[in-house]
Design a protein around this motif. Structure first.
Motif, PDB file in Angstrom:
ATOM      1  N   SER A 232       0.887  -0.993   0.104  1.00  0.00           N
ATOM      2  CA  SER A 232      -0.095  -0.452   0.156  1.00  0.00           C
ATOM      3  C   SER A 232       1.228   0.854   0.255  1.00  0.00           C
ATOM      4  CB  SER A 232      -0.866   0.308   1.417  1.00  0.00           C
ATOM      5  OG  SER A 232      -0.241   0.195   2.329  1.00  0.00           O
TER       6      SER A 232
ATOM      7  N   THR B 161       4.032   0.449   2.299  1.00  0.00           N
ATOM      8  CA  THR B 161       4.067  -0.503   2.914  1.00  0.00           C
ATOM      9  C   THR B 161       3.358  -2.143   2.857  1.00  0.00           C
ATOM     10  OG1 THR B 161       3.390   1.309   4.835  1.00  0.00           O
ATOM     11  CG2 THR B 161       2.667  -0.706   5.552  1.00  0.00           C
ATOM     12  N   CYS B 162       4.422  -2.646   3.482  1.00  0.00           N
ATOM     13  CA  CYS B 162       3.505  -4.459   2.966  1.00  0.00           C
ATOM     14  C   CYS B 162       3.017  -5.131   4.525  1.00  0.00           C
ATOM     15  CB  CYS B 162       4.534  -5.039   2.682  1.00  0.00           C
ATOM     16  SG  CYS B 162       4.260  -6.614   2.263  1.00  0.00           S
ATOM     17  N   THR B 163       1.497  -5.394   4.280  1.00  0.00           N
ATOM     18  CA  THR B 163       0.894  -5.217   5.332  1.00  0.00           C
ATOM     19  C   THR B 163       0.734  -7.206   5.148  1.00  0.00           C
ATOM     20  OG1 THR B 163       0.008  -3.740   5.616  1.00  0.00           O
ATOM     21  CG2 THR B 163      -1.029  -5.672   7.034  1.00  0.00           C
TER      22      THR B 163
ATOM     23  N   SER C 236      -0.320 -10.986   6.589  1.00  0.00           N
ATOM     24  CA  SER C 236      -1.296 -11.480   7.135  1.00  0.00           C
ATOM     25  C   SER C 236      -1.339 -13.137   7.322  1.00  0.00           C
ATOM     26  CB  SER C 236      -2.752 -12.134   7.173  1.00  0.00           C
ATOM     27  OG  SER C 236      -2.872 -12.295   5.371  1.00  0.00           O
TER      28      SER C 236
ATOM     29  N   ARG D 152      10.481  -1.932  10.061  1.00  0.00           N
ATOM     30  CA  ARG D 152       8.858  -2.648  10.827  1.00  0.00           C
ATOM     31  C   ARG D 152       8.118  -2.069  11.818  1.00  0.00           C
ATOM     32  NH1 ARG D 152      11.849  -8.188  12.992  1.00  0.00           N
ATOM     33  NH2 ARG D 152      12.402  -7.678  14.862  1.00  0.00           N
TER      34      ARG D 152
ATOM     35  N   LYS E  70       2.028  -4.747  14.316  1.00  0.00           N
ATOM     36  CA  LYS E  70       0.666  -4.199  13.078  1.00  0.00           C
ATOM     37  C   LYS E  70       0.991  -5.456  12.150  1.00  0.00           C
ATOM     38  CE  LYS E  70      -0.329   0.110  13.846  1.00  0.00           C
ATOM     39  NZ  LYS E  70      -0.128   1.841  13.053  1.00  0.00           N
ATOM     40  N   LYS E  71       2.248  -6.115  12.242  1.00  0.00           N
ATOM     41  CA  LYS E  71       2.457  -7.138  10.771  1.00  0.00           C
ATOM     42  C   LYS E  71       2.674  -6.483   9.754  1.00  0.00           C
ATOM     43  CE  LYS E  71       0.111 -10.862  11.366  1.00  0.00           C
ATOM     44  NZ  LYS E  71      -0.225 -12.058  11.176  1.00  0.00           N
ATOM     45  N   GLN E  72       3.713  -5.020   9.549  1.00  0.00           N
ATOM     46  CA  GLN E  72       3.488  -4.523   8.624  1.00  0.00           C
ATOM     47  C   GLN E  72       5.132  -4.161   8.459  1.00  0.00           C
ATOM     48  OE1 GLN E  72       1.758  -1.495   9.464  1.00  0.00           O
ATOM     49  NE2 GLN E  72       0.123  -1.848   8.167  1.00  0.00           N
TER      50      GLN E  72
ATOM     51  N   THR F  36       8.075  -1.194   6.345  1.00  0.00           N
ATOM     52  CA  THR F  36       7.900  -0.382   4.909  1.00  0.00           C
ATOM     53  C   THR F  36       9.048   0.249   4.381  1.00  0.00           C
ATOM     54  OG1 THR F  36       6.360   0.874   6.518  1.00  0.00           O
ATOM     55  CG2 THR F  36       7.515   2.321   5.347  1.00  0.00           C
TER      56      THR F  36
END
Length: 122
Positions: A7, A21-23, A25, A73, A77-79, A81
């Protein structure tokens, strides 16, 4: 099933900082021994590895981009950047995040985001 989603803005002006940012899951970004990676593909060219942040939090960047690159990171949030500073039109590309794992000296990628187009232009 691990999923990654990029995103961020699709348009960045020259000399500004690109931030994506990469999220993640379906998994943790602190799990041994994964390397959370940014890769890009300029139009008409091949894939270019940008850098990664490891499960431990350590980072490693492409020598050609290291002076302009930071990857950080947020584990809660498990992200993770990507920041790429002082962009030019040559930084226009589709940007991907991916999960990597070493096999010997090779870094292989098993899960990828769908990619996001970033254009550098006035």
């Amino acid at each position: 099933q691990v999923q990654l989603q990029e995103s961020g803005p699709g348009l960045v002006k020259p000399s500004q900082t690109l931030s994506l940012t990469c999220t993640v899951s379906g998994g943790s970004i602190t799990t041994n021994y994964y390397y959370w990676t940014w890769i890009r593909q300029p139009p008409g060219k091949g894939l270019e590895w940008i850098g990664y942040i490891a499960y431990s939090g350590s980072t490693y960047y492409s020598p050609s981009l290291t002076s302009r690159t930071s990857i950080s990171r947020d584990t809660s949030k498990k992200q993770f950047t990507l920041q790429l500073r002082s962009v030019t039109p040559a930084d226009t590309a589709v940007y991907y995040c991916a999960r990597g794992e070493y096999s010997g000296s090779y870094l292989n990628f098993d899960y990828w985001g769908q990619g996001t187009q970033v254009t550098v232009s006035t």
